[in-house]
Design a protein around this motif. Structure first.
Motif, short mmCIF file in Angstrom:
data_model
loop_
_atom_site.label_atom_id
_atom_site.label_comp_id
_atom_site.label_asym_id
_atom_site.label_seq_id
_atom_site.Cartn_x
_atom_site.Cartn_y
_atom_site.Cartn_z
N LEU A 17 6.29 -10.44 -10.70
CA LEU A 17 5.28 -10.37 -9.64
C LEU A 17 3.87 -10.52 -10.22
N ALA A 18 3.65 -9.92 -11.37
CA ALA A 18 2.33 -10.05 -12.02
C ALA A 18 2.05 -11.50 -12.39
N ALA A 19 3.10 -12.23 -12.83
CA ALA A 19 2.92 -13.63 -13.20
C ALA A 19 2.61 -14.50 -11.99
N LEU A 20 3.09 -14.08 -10.81
CA LEU A 20 2.88 -14.86 -9.58
C LEU A 20 1.64 -14.43 -8.80
N LYS A 57 1.56 -9.08 -2.87
CA LYS A 57 1.14 -7.78 -2.35
C LYS A 57 2.19 -7.21 -1.41
N ARG A 58 2.73 -8.08 -0.52
CA ARG A 58 3.77 -7.61 0.41
C ARG A 58 5.02 -7.15 -0.36
N CYS A 59 5.39 -7.91 -1.37
CA CYS A 59 6.57 -7.55 -2.16
C CYS A 59 6.38 -6.22 -2.88
N ARG A 60 5.17 -6.02 -3.41
CA ARG A 60 4.90 -4.75 -4.10
C ARG A 60 4.95 -3.57 -3.14
N TRP A 61 4.40 -3.75 -1.94
CA TRP A 61 4.44 -2.68 -0.94
C TRP A 61 5.88 -2.37 -0.55
N ALA A 62 6.67 -3.42 -0.31
CA ALA A 62 8.07 -3.23 0.08
C ALA A 62 8.86 -2.56 -1.03
N LEU A 63 8.66 -3.03 -2.25
CA LEU A 63 9.38 -2.46 -3.38
C LEU A 63 8.97 -1.02 -3.63
N GLY A 64 7.66 -0.77 -3.54
CA GLY A 64 7.18 0.61 -3.72
C GLY A 64 7.71 1.54 -2.66
N GLY A 65 7.77 1.06 -1.40
CA GLY A 65 8.31 1.89 -0.32
C GLY A 65 9.77 2.22 -0.54
#
Length: 255
Positions: A50-53, A62-70
């Motif tokens: 995710l950091a590379a993208l 950002k959406r992926c990080r929020w979903a993964l964090g949730g």
């Protein structure tokens, strides 16, 4: 310098991979913890990706990080609550007197009882010595790599520890915790003519929550009598595994 800094990002992931592979391959009793290490390594790789993208797809990342964090937050909450129940049950109720106790089987290496079985039998011995009118069922069939039934191995251990064999019934067909409870209740009913309403359950401390759950589903109250797991890393491993075991049962069934 830039390349070294990039490589250092992968160091925690590589360490987790190495630890997971070592535990799974070199020390099978800890393979559940090894699986956790491998899972964390995979999660770390996802965050690196995710950091590379990030620069190319900032909104999607950002959406992926929020979903993964949730998902992670919910997972940690569920594990923490379940672990709380497992830890609460692990304290046991050894002060409560039971007319009957059931000692749940553990591995036998050929004819030699495992450390876990010995720890459970030590807890059973202490309880039987403190409660001389209590009768005991040792429960466990013949598993892979076992030359005798777990029930026979525990009977031999308890009698060698000084417990009168006349106080011990052997249930030597069970192959799971559910069967340990169910078959032991059937045996007691056959021997004494009535199904007990309460039984003491002797098992490793981490195992008592699930064992008491199965007792309840068989219509009896289970009173936990914990055996102490002396090896601390193994104890932590088995507590975590029990959380997974309970949710496996809740979601998919199986015993």
């Amino acid at each position: 310098m830039i390349r070294l800094k990039s490589l250092l990002k992968f160091l925690p992931t590589l360490l987790l991979l190495a630890a997971g592979a070592a535990l799974c391959c070199l020390y099978p009793p800890m393979r559940f913890s090894g699986g956790i290490c491998l899972g964390l390594a995979g999660l770390s790789l996802v965050y690196i990706l995710l950091a590379a993208l990030q620069d190319a797809h900032p909104k999607a990342v950002k959406r992926c990080r929020w979903a993964l964090g949730g998902c992670l937050a919910v997972g940690v909450l569920i594990v923490s609550i379940t672990l709380g129940f497992v830890l609460a049950a692990a304290a046991g109720d050894a002060g409560e007197q039971c007319a009957y106790i059931v000692v749940l089987g553990a591995a036998v290496h050929g004819n030699t009882p495992s450390l876990t079985m010995t720890e459970r039998c030590e807890a059973a011995r202490d309880y039987l010595e403190a409660n001389p009118d209590t009768l005991c069922v040792v429960s466990g069939g013949v598993g892979e790599g076992e030359s005798v039934s777990e029930a026979q191995a525990m009977y031999s251990l308890l009698t060698a520890m000084g417990i009168d064999g006349g106080r011990i019934y052997m249930e030597d067909k069970a192959t799971s915790t559910w069967e340990n409870i169910r078959f032991s209740l059937d045996l007691l009913e056959e021997q004494i003519g009535v199904r007990p309403e309460t039984i003491g359950i002797v098992s490793s401390e981490y195992h008592l929550c699930r064992a008491e759950l199965f007792a309840s589903e068989n219509g009896v109250q289970g009173v936990g009598i914990p055996g102490t797991t002396a090896n601390l890393p193994l104890r932590i491993n088995y507590f975590l595994r029990e959380v997974a075991g309970i949710w496996h049962y809740i979601l998919l069934g199986g015993y």
